[in-house]
Design a protein around this motif. Sequence first.
Motif, PDB file in Angstrom:
ATOM      1  N   TRP A  27       0.824  -1.211   0.000  1.00 42.77           N
ATOM      2  CA  TRP A  27       0.000   0.000   0.000  1.00 42.77           C
ATOM      3  C   TRP A  27       0.860   1.265   0.000  1.00 42.77           C
ATOM      4  O   TRP A  27       0.442   2.325  -0.491  1.00 42.77           O
ATOM      5  N   TRP A  28       2.064   1.161   0.566  1.00 38.79           N
ATOM      6  CA  TRP A  28       2.956   2.316   0.688  1.00 38.79           C
ATOM      7  C   TRP A  28       3.520   2.786  -0.659  1.00 38.79           C
ATOM      8  O   TRP A  28       3.987   3.916  -0.769  1.00 38.79           O
ATOM      9  N   LYS A  45      -6.051  10.996  14.319  1.00 41.54           N
ATOM     10  CA  LYS A  45      -5.806  11.829  13.140  1.00 41.54           C
ATOM     11  C   LYS A  45      -5.499  13.260  13.543  1.00 41.54           C
ATOM     12  O   LYS A  45      -4.578  13.889  13.002  1.00 41.54           O
ATOM     13  N   GLU A  55      -2.259  10.975   6.060  1.00 38.01           N
ATOM     14  CA  GLU A  55      -2.902   9.800   5.455  1.00 38.01           C
ATOM     15  C   GLU A  55      -1.965   8.600   5.495  1.00 38.01           C
ATOM     16  O   GLU A  55      -2.381   7.481   5.799  1.00 38.01           O
ATOM     17  N   PHE A  56      -0.696   8.835   5.197  1.00 33.23           N
ATOM     18  CA  PHE A  56       0.292   7.762   5.215  1.00 33.23           C
ATOM     19  C   PHE A  56       0.400   7.154   6.610  1.00 33.23           C
ATOM     20  O   PHE A  56       0.401   5.924   6.778  1.00 33.23           O
ATOM     21  N   HIS A 105      -1.804   7.094   8.923  1.00 29.81           N
ATOM     22  CA  HIS A 105      -2.993   6.344   9.315  1.00 29.81           C
ATOM     23  C   HIS A 105      -3.199   5.087   8.490  1.00 29.81           C
ATOM     24  O   HIS A 105      -3.879   4.158   8.942  1.00 29.81           O
ATOM     25  N   GLU A 106      -2.591   5.012   7.341  1.00 30.77           N
ATOM     26  CA  GLU A 106      -2.562   3.736   6.630  1.00 30.77           C
ATOM     27  C   GLU A 106      -1.682   2.750   7.388  1.00 30.77           C
ATOM     28  O   GLU A 106      -1.977   1.552   7.440  1.00 30.77           O
ATOM     29  N   ARG A 107      -0.625   3.262   7.997  1.00 29.10           N
ATOM     30  CA  ARG A 107       0.254   2.396   8.802  1.00 29.10           C
ATOM     31  C   ARG A 107      -0.506   1.760   9.955  1.00 29.10           C
ATOM     32  O   ARG A 107      -0.198   0.636  10.364  1.00 29.10           O
ATOM     33  N   LYS A 113      -3.199   0.333  10.125  1.00 26.56           N
ATOM     34  CA  LYS A 113      -3.916  -0.892   9.784  1.00 26.56           C
ATOM     35  C   LYS A 113      -3.123  -2.140  10.119  1.00 26.56           C
ATOM     36  O   LYS A 113      -3.696  -3.234  10.201  1.00 26.56           O
TER      37      LYS A 113
END
Length: 289
Positions: free
Chosen positions: A87-88, A127, A142-143, A145-147, A149
């Motif tokens: 995803w990164w 956030k 955003e990056f 908060h993707e982490r 997961k």
Amino acid sequence: MGFSNGVNERQRRLGEELRRVRDAAGHSASEVGEALGVKGPNVSHIEAGRIGLTLERLNTWLDLCEVTDAEYRAGLTSMSESTGKGWWTEFKRHVTRSALDLAEAEATATALDNYESLLIPGLLQTKAYSEVIQGYNDTKVEFRHERHKVLTGNNAPPYRAVIHEAALHMMYGGPTVMRDQLNHLIEMSQLPNVTIQILPFDCTTYASNDTPFLLIRGAHARLDTVLLEHPHGSDFIGDPEVVTTFDRKFDRLRGLALPPLSAATSAPSPAQRDSLGLIQHIRYKVQGR
């Protein structure tokens, strides 16, 4: 056997491990090169992570160096065969190389151990808190908060965090942001794989608790990594002696910290001497601001 366009942390670490096993076996680069059917200089490029290896050549290297630990070999094989994509990848042009390396390392970690002194750990930030820390850069927020997961997805690794009490008193973003952040810590502690402890101000023992760090556990103990962040970037350290030092340091910090946060247990008073009680006490003070 082509050159890589930029060496990421996984490639660099694989090369470092191959050099380490070669040195331990007492073989020269030319001896390994002869076994692989490549020129000596290419061995140096492999050990620098600039050139990859086929599975056949990787096994030849490990056989020559008498690496028999099946779990360690499997970990090296996984590192060698990985495409490095996830995803990164879509953030490649927007965040630093070390941030991408961290996301990839977290995605493959078997466990994560984190100590923070003045900040809430990145994987536990709301956030609104992240916006303050990231300078209101939407892409970086955003990056981050993707982490997050990694802690809630399938096969989420165990995550243990020790947070110095100082981080809970820093009013980044103001009282509302911090109150929500403290609530979020309690919520995150309910995840079965998350353990949170607070190191209180009144701890009377010094345990080198001024340096934040992240221990990223690999597929084998020999593949564990320490991440140290500083204003100019991040250092990923795989030297076994350094990893052992930080491993012991984390165990000591855990021993000095208050008992783990447990949202399942109600504190009888705001001042109860456990991590939950301390957070509730600080949250009560924040609410009064």
